[in-house]
Design a protein around this motif. Structure first.
Motif, PDB file in Angstrom:
ATOM      1  N   UNK A   1      26.132  47.500  14.711  1.00 55.04           N
ATOM      2  CA  UNK A   1      25.546  46.287  14.132  1.00 55.04           C
ATOM      3  C   UNK A   1      26.399  45.063  14.428  1.00 55.04           C
ATOM      4  N   UNK A   2      27.714  45.201  14.253  1.00 57.64           N
ATOM      5  CA  UNK A   2      28.617  44.072  14.480  1.00 57.64           C
ATOM      6  C   UNK A   2      28.700  43.727  15.964  1.00 57.64           C
TER       7      UNK A   2
ATOM      8  N   UNK B   1      23.807  37.747  18.325  1.00 55.72           N
ATOM      9  CA  UNK B   1      23.509  37.117  17.045  1.00 55.72           C
ATOM     10  C   UNK B   1      22.806  38.119  16.128  1.00 55.72           C
ATOM     11  N   UNK B   2      22.305  37.673  14.984  1.00 51.20           N
ATOM     12  CA  UNK B   2      21.691  38.575  13.998  1.00 51.20           C
ATOM     13  C   UNK B   2      20.324  39.122  14.403  1.00 51.20           C
TER      14      UNK B   2
ATOM     15  N   UNK C   1      26.308  37.266   5.834  1.00 49.72           N
ATOM     16  CA  UNK C   1      27.439  37.843   6.564  1.00 49.72           C
ATOM     17  C   UNK C   1      27.196  37.806   8.069  1.00 49.72           C
ATOM     18  N   UNK C   2      26.029  38.274   8.502  1.00 52.77           N
ATOM     19  CA  UNK C   2      25.733  38.308   9.937  1.00 52.77           C
ATOM     20  C   UNK C   2      25.600  36.905  10.517  1.00 52.77           C
TER      21      UNK C   2
ATOM     22  N   UNK D   1      28.858  34.218  18.805  1.00 48.85           N
ATOM     23  CA  UNK D   1      28.044  35.104  19.636  1.00 48.85           C
ATOM     24  C   UNK D   1      28.040  34.668  21.100  1.00 48.85           C
ATOM     25  N   UNK D   2      27.911  35.639  21.967  1.00 48.74           N
ATOM     26  CA  UNK D   2      27.950  35.374  23.409  1.00 48.74           C
ATOM     27  C   UNK D   2      26.659  34.728  23.881  1.00 48.74           C
ATOM     28  N   UNK D   3      25.532  35.325  23.545  1.00 47.45           N
ATOM     29  CA  UNK D   3      24.227  34.772  23.928  1.00 47.45           C
ATOM     30  C   UNK D   3      23.708  33.879  22.812  1.00 47.45           C
TER      31      UNK D   3
END
Length: 284
Positions: free
Chosen positions: A82-83, A90-91, A204-205, A212-214
């Motif tokens: 998940x992380x 991203x989430x 949290x997410x 995030x990369x993308x």
């Protein structure tokens, strides 16, 4: 319906996951009468539910079990995946997988039919910008209740648990049912009210949006500032004001990338490429 699913793969994924969760919940009851369906379990979805996602992470970290063993456990694998997914994309769990998010999105389709262009615009932007921080109060509350062994309180007020209780015949909290009904009712006017203002796991997410990369980027040279992407965003993010969307509310649903939304091709993309002298409009 067939036409809708053809142009909305996210909806298809959401409905599929929601159906799997419902079947898993029914199976929880079947297990109690020795008539279970093999290979079906609701425990996996328990680890990423709106409140249990937070309690699971806290209990995972606080557990005295050796880290080598914790990482190899089902819980450790789910938390790790998940992380990692959230760090890269991203989430996406919120946007594509969360069953409670799917319930709100399906209700939103009814609201859009009723209110048309007024839908998701009943709350003024100034108030919305303040309310979006309330889910971090929910996150803090979830951590405190978990740390003080008061998880039962969280379960009692968890609308997702109330929804599952309909299918697995577990005792249902009246408070949870009331919150579930309230969230569905508000979803007729505001898209994803739970996700926007109350979800602790989403809070949290959402932090990972900063790293995030993308991410969604907007080519300002070709952008017409028509704001159609803003209107499509379920979380009410003003995409037309950002070159790179790193808003903490973004759920990586990618609805703004729909080719039927932006009139200019290649203006909005989901990419990891750098923006020249990237001026990111970061909204808190």
């Amino acid at each position: 319906m067939k036409k809708i699913l053809k142009h909305n793969k996210r909806l298809l994924i959401q409905i599929t996951v929601l159906l799997v969760v419902i079947v898993s919940s029914i199976n929880h009851y079947l297990i109690s009468i020795n008539k279970s369906i093999p290979w079906i379990s609701e425990s996996i979805f328990h680890y990423i539910c709106p409140t249990c996602g937070v309690t699971s992470i806290y209990q995972f970290i606080a557990s005295p079990t050796l880290w080598v063993e914790k990482i190899k456990s089902i819980l450790g694998i789910i938390i790790g995946v998940s992380i990692i997914l959230t760090l890269i994309f991203g989430p996406v769990i919120c946007g594509f997988i969360c069953p409670f998010g799917a319930i709100q999105d399906l209700t939103a389709r009814v609201g859009k039919k009723i209110f048309k262009d007024k839908y998701n615009h009943f709350i003024k932007k100034e108030l919305d910008n303040k309310l979006k921080f309330t889910r971090y109060l929910s996150l803090i509350l979830a951590i405190i209740l978990t740390a003080t062994s008061s998880v039962m309180i969280l379960e009692a007020i968890n609308p997702y648990h109330a929804f599952l209780g309909i299918f697995n015949k577990k005792p249902i909290s009246l408070v949870g049912v009331f919150i579930l009904f309230l969230v569905i009712l508000i979803s007729l006017f505001v898209q994803r009210p739970w996700c926007k203002y109350l979800c602790p796991y989403g809070a949290f997410l959402g932090i990972f949006n900063k790293f995030k990369v993308f991410r969604v980027i907007r080519e300002k040279e070709s952008c017409l500032n028509c704001k159609r992407c803003d209107k499509e965003c379920p979380m009410g993010i003003e995409i037309h004001e950002s070159e790179a969307v790193r808003d903490i509310r973004c759920i990586s649903c990618l609805d703004c990338l729909d080719k039927n939304i932006c009139p200019k091709s290649n203006t909005i993309e989901f990419t990891s490429k750098d923006i020249e002298s990237e001026q990111v409009n970061i909204e808190y």
